[in-house]
Design a protein around this motif. Structure first.
Motif, PDB file in Angstrom:
ATOM      1  N   GLN A   1       0.810  -1.211   0.000  1.00 47.76           N
ATOM      2  CA  GLN A   1       0.000   0.000   0.000  1.00 47.76           C
ATOM      3  C   GLN A   1       0.849   1.270   0.000  1.00 47.76           C
ATOM      4  N   GLU A   2       1.955   1.267   0.726  1.00 50.29           N
ATOM      5  CA  GLU A   2       2.790   2.457   0.831  1.00 50.29           C
ATOM      6  C   GLU A   2       4.235   2.098   0.491  1.00 50.29           C
ATOM      7  N   PRO A   3       4.671   2.343  -0.751  1.00 49.27           N
ATOM      8  CA  PRO A   3       6.016   1.916  -1.159  1.00 49.27           C
ATOM      9  C   PRO A   3       7.140   2.569  -0.373  1.00 49.27           C
ATOM     10  N   MET A   4       6.929   3.785   0.142  1.00 51.98           N
ATOM     11  CA  MET A   4       7.990   4.443   0.911  1.00 51.98           C
ATOM     12  C   MET A   4       8.310   3.646   2.165  1.00 51.98           C
ATOM     13  N   LYS A   5       7.300   2.974   2.721  1.00 54.49           N
ATOM     14  CA  LYS A   5       7.518   2.139   3.905  1.00 54.49           C
ATOM     15  C   LYS A   5       7.961   0.727   3.523  1.00 54.49           C
ATOM     16  N   ALA A   6       7.541   0.260   2.347  1.00 56.26           N
ATOM     17  CA  ALA A   6       7.855  -1.107   1.937  1.00 56.26           C
ATOM     18  C   ALA A   6       9.302  -1.240   1.444  1.00 56.26           C
ATOM     19  N   PHE A   7       9.823  -0.196   0.798  1.00 55.57           N
ATOM     20  CA  PHE A   7      11.208  -0.226   0.346  1.00 55.57           C
ATOM     21  C   PHE A   7      12.156   0.066   1.501  1.00 55.57           C
ATOM     22  N   SER A   8      13.337  -0.550   1.451  1.00 56.30           N
ATOM     23  CA  SER A   8      14.394  -0.221   2.409  1.00 56.30           C
ATOM     24  C   SER A   8      14.989   1.137   2.036  1.00 56.30           C
ATOM     25  N   PRO A   9      15.124   2.043   2.988  1.00 50.16           N
ATOM     26  CA  PRO A   9      15.660   3.375   2.667  1.00 50.16           C
ATOM     27  C   PRO A   9      17.172   3.398   2.452  1.00 50.16           C
ATOM     28  N   ILE A  10      17.860   2.318   2.822  1.00 49.05           N
ATOM     29  CA  ILE A  10      19.328   2.324   2.760  1.00 49.05           C
ATOM     30  C   ILE A  10      19.869   1.479   1.609  1.00 49.05           C
ATOM     31  N   HIS A  11      18.967   0.954   0.757  1.00 44.84           N
ATOM     32  CA  HIS A  11      19.395   0.200  -0.418  1.00 44.84           C
ATOM     33  C   HIS A  11      18.788   0.825  -1.664  1.00 44.84           C
ATOM     34  N   THR A  12      19.511   0.729  -2.769  1.00 42.90           N
ATOM     35  CA  THR A  12      19.000   1.306  -4.009  1.00 42.90           C
ATOM     36  C   THR A  12      17.812   0.504  -4.526  1.00 42.90           C
ATOM     37  N   ILE A  13      17.044   1.128  -5.386  1.00 41.64           N
ATOM     38  CA  ILE A  13      15.911   0.456  -6.018  1.00 41.64           C
ATOM     39  C   ILE A  13      16.393  -0.785  -6.774  1.00 41.64           C
ATOM     40  N   GLY A  14      17.518  -0.633  -7.500  1.00 41.73           N
ATOM     41  CA  GLY A  14      18.058  -1.755  -8.270  1.00 41.73           C
ATOM     42  C   GLY A  14      18.429  -2.937  -7.399  1.00 41.73           C
ATOM     43  N   ASN A  15      19.077  -2.684  -6.258  1.00 43.06           N
ATOM     44  CA  ASN A  15      19.462  -3.773  -5.356  1.00 43.06           C
ATOM     45  C   ASN A  15      18.256  -4.538  -4.843  1.00 43.06           C
ATOM     46  N   GLN A  16      17.187  -3.818  -4.561  1.00 47.65           N
ATOM     47  CA  GLN A  16      15.998  -4.462  -4.002  1.00 47.65           C
ATOM     48  C   GLN A  16      15.237  -5.267  -5.050  1.00 47.65           C
ATOM     49  N   ILE A  17      15.200  -4.779  -6.271  1.00 45.24           N
ATOM     50  CA  ILE A  17      14.571  -5.551  -7.350  1.00 45.24           C
ATOM     51  C   ILE A  17      15.430  -6.767  -7.686  1.00 45.24           C
ATOM     52  N   MET A  18      16.738  -6.573  -7.724  1.00 49.09           N
ATOM     53  CA  MET A  18      17.647  -7.683  -8.047  1.00 49.09           C
ATOM     54  C   MET A  18      17.598  -8.777  -6.992  1.00 49.09           C
ATOM     55  N   GLU A  19      17.348  -8.412  -5.739  1.00 45.16           N
ATOM     56  CA  GLU A  19      17.264  -9.430  -4.680  1.00 45.16           C
ATOM     57  C   GLU A  19      16.176 -10.450  -4.983  1.00 45.16           C
ATOM     58  N   ALA A  20      14.998  -9.965  -5.426  1.00 41.21           N
ATOM     59  CA  ALA A  20      13.907 -10.881  -5.772  1.00 41.21           C
ATOM     60  C   ALA A  20      14.268 -11.740  -6.983  1.00 41.21           C
ATOM     61  N   ILE A  21      14.945 -11.121  -7.952  1.00 39.04           N
ATOM     62  CA  ILE A  21      15.328 -11.860  -9.157  1.00 39.04           C
ATOM     63  C   ILE A  21      16.354 -12.943  -8.832  1.00 39.04           C
ATOM     64  N   LEU A  22      17.326 -12.615  -7.986  1.00 43.55           N
ATOM     65  CA  LEU A  22      18.352 -13.592  -7.597  1.00 43.55           C
ATOM     66  C   LEU A  22      17.762 -14.733  -6.785  1.00 43.55           C
ATOM     67  N   LEU A  23      16.692 -14.480  -6.052  1.00 43.09           N
ATOM     68  CA  LEU A  23      16.055 -15.528  -5.263  1.00 43.09           C
ATOM     69  C   LEU A  23      15.212 -16.465  -6.118  1.00 43.09           C
ATOM     70  N   HIS A  24      14.606 -15.946  -7.185  1.00 37.78           N
ATOM     71  CA  HIS A  24      13.593 -16.730  -7.887  1.00 37.78           C
ATOM     72  C   HIS A  24      13.877 -17.016  -9.361  1.00 37.78           C
ATOM     73  N   ARG A  25      14.870 -16.312  -9.980  1.00 35.20           N
ATOM     74  CA  ARG A  25      15.036 -16.507 -11.420  1.00 35.20           C
ATOM     75  C   ARG A  25      16.446 -16.887 -11.849  1.00 35.20           C
ATOM     76  N   THR A  26      17.461 -16.286 -11.285  1.00 36.25           N
ATOM     77  CA  THR A  26      18.833 -16.547 -11.724  1.00 36.25           C
ATOM     78  C   THR A  26      19.819 -16.276 -10.591  1.00 36.25           C
ATOM     79  N   ASN A  27      20.995 -16.908 -10.686  1.00 35.70           N
ATOM     80  CA  ASN A  27      22.054 -16.665  -9.710  1.00 35.70           C
ATOM     81  C   ASN A  27      23.110 -15.706 -10.241  1.00 35.70           C
ATOM     82  N   ASP A  28      22.973 -15.306 -11.493  1.00 39.98           N
ATOM     83  CA  ASP A  28      23.933 -14.423 -12.149  1.00 39.98           C
ATOM     84  C   ASP A  28      23.568 -12.964 -11.884  1.00 39.98           C
ATOM     85  N   LYS A  29      24.449 -12.222 -11.186  1.00 38.21           N
ATOM     86  CA  LYS A  29      24.162 -10.839 -10.817  1.00 38.21           C
ATOM     87  C   LYS A  29      24.051  -9.935 -12.043  1.00 38.21           C
ATOM     88  N   LYS A  30      24.884 -10.187 -13.053  1.00 35.96           N
ATOM     89  CA  LYS A  30      24.827  -9.369 -14.263  1.00 35.96           C
ATOM     90  C   LYS A  30      23.505  -9.554 -14.976  1.00 35.96           C
TER      91      LYS A  30
END
Length: 357
Positions: free
Chosen positions: A123-152
């Motif tokens: 409901q509120e993305p400002m609270k749902a996102f971590s304030p100390i990590h970039t948007i890219g890092n947080q999106i990549m975390e989900a991708i690394l958990l569920h789709r690929t192990n390759d960071k690039k």
């Protein structure tokens, strides 16, 4: 007066090809020092492939807690009971049915479902996102958990996903922090993070809250477009009936932790049967009656603890009858195909039902 009516299940089950998730008798109770708070109390839901289920109701009726229960992220001391049957796999492999309610809330199996097969726009993305990590890092975390192990590769997928949700200059946004984005951009980034793992079910918990009207329209169009493109099923939670009309195929109207009416979107607007649903519809502003005073529902939603027997809407219902509505819990009653109402008089046009009232 004793009332015993059969509890008729919804039309469909997890065994049907078009049903991907079935919740039956879903309860979320919080055991507090003051007593047991029944936030969700016996909810039945069906989520169909490629369709949108809208959940609507006043604040405090249990909409968001229901969505948290589906993901098994209910905060303590909440306890989830009932069945949450999810169809996993498919395609060449035979689909497997798993009861999410029986899984360990912190276990490996539910974590593979959470964010993978079922994702959520909070409901509120400002609270749902971590304030100390970039948007890219947080999106990549989900991708690394569920789709690929390759960071690039994960970064490339994150960039592609941000672009797909209409984010301006996605390369720059990928390395920015949540506070550097506008409200609309944060909401797009939240949608991108939810969709990055290609979930089967997307839960949108009031995703347009605190956004201006133009951005709201853009977000709704985006969710619909991505649903059609990816074939994702959507659970759309809101208190806005206008949004429900625009987004939903089927609708569950909730009140005091229960579903009081369940049907397709056209029937809900043109043939509602529950007095609460009618009251909600009558409270919508109309151009045709712009000089008329808006109707309101007297009273407020009762506190869901130590409730008396009977219908939860009894104290606010203009059709309530003492000795009938306040003596026993009311089950969902089938009034016609795919139309279920939690009201003793749902089939009586003069008392509880009827599209014209």
């Amino acid at each position: 007066m004793s009332i015993e009516l059969p509890n008729r299940p919804l039309a469909g089950s997890i065994e049907d090809d078009d049903v991907i998730l079935q919740a039956t008798g879903l309860k979320v109770h919080f055991h507090l020092d003051e007593g047991r708070l029944k936030s969700v109390d016996g909810v039945d839901l069906l989520i169909r492939k490629g369709k949108t289920l809208g959940i609507v109701g006043e604040s405090g009726c249990g909409k968001s807690v229901t969505s948290q229960a589906l993901l098994r992220i209910v905060p303590k001391p909440g306890r989830v009971e009932g069945e949450i049957l999810l169809k996993r796999g498919g395609g060449e492999a035979k689909a497997e049915v798993v009861d999410l309610a029986k899984l360990d809330g912190d276990g490996k199996e539910i974590r593979s479902v959470r964010g993978g097969e079922i994702a959520m726009i909070f409901q509120e993305p400002m609270k749902a996102f971590s304030p100390i990590h970039t948007i890219g890092n947080q999106i990549m975390e989900a991708i690394l958990l569920h789709r690929t192990n390759d960071k690039k590769e994960a970064r490339e997928i994150a960039l592609e996903t941000l672009a797909s949700v209409g984010m301006s200059n996605p390369k720059q946004r990928l390395d920015e922090y949540p506070h550097q984005l506008s409200g609309g951009m944060r909401q797009r980034a939240m949608i991108a993070m939810a969709l990055a793992s290609h979930p089967k079910i997307l839960i949108a918990d009031e995703p347009t809250t605190a956004l201006d009207v133009t951005v709201q329209a853009q977000v709704l169009m985006l969710i619909n477009r991505l649903k059609e493109k990816l074939g994702t099923s959507v659970v759309f939670i809101t208190h806005d009936l206008g949004v429900i009309a625009e987004m939903s195929d089927e609708v569950a109207v909730m009140y005091l932790g229960k579903v009081v009416e369940y049907t397709d979107v056209d029937t809900l607007f043109y043939g509602p049967r529950h007095p609460y649903t009618k009251a909600l519809l009558h409270s919508i502003p109309s151009v045709a009656h712009r000089n008329a005073r808006l109707e309101s529902i007297e009273g407020s939603v009762p506190y869901p603890m130590n409730l008396p027997a009977g219908c939860g809407f009894y104290s606010r219902c203009p059709k309530a009858q003492a000795g009938a509505c306040n003596v026993a819990d009311i089950p969902l009653i089938k009034v016609k195909d795919n139309h279920y109402v939690r009201c003793l008089f749902a089939e009586d046009d003069k008392t509880g039902g009827g599209a014209g009232q």
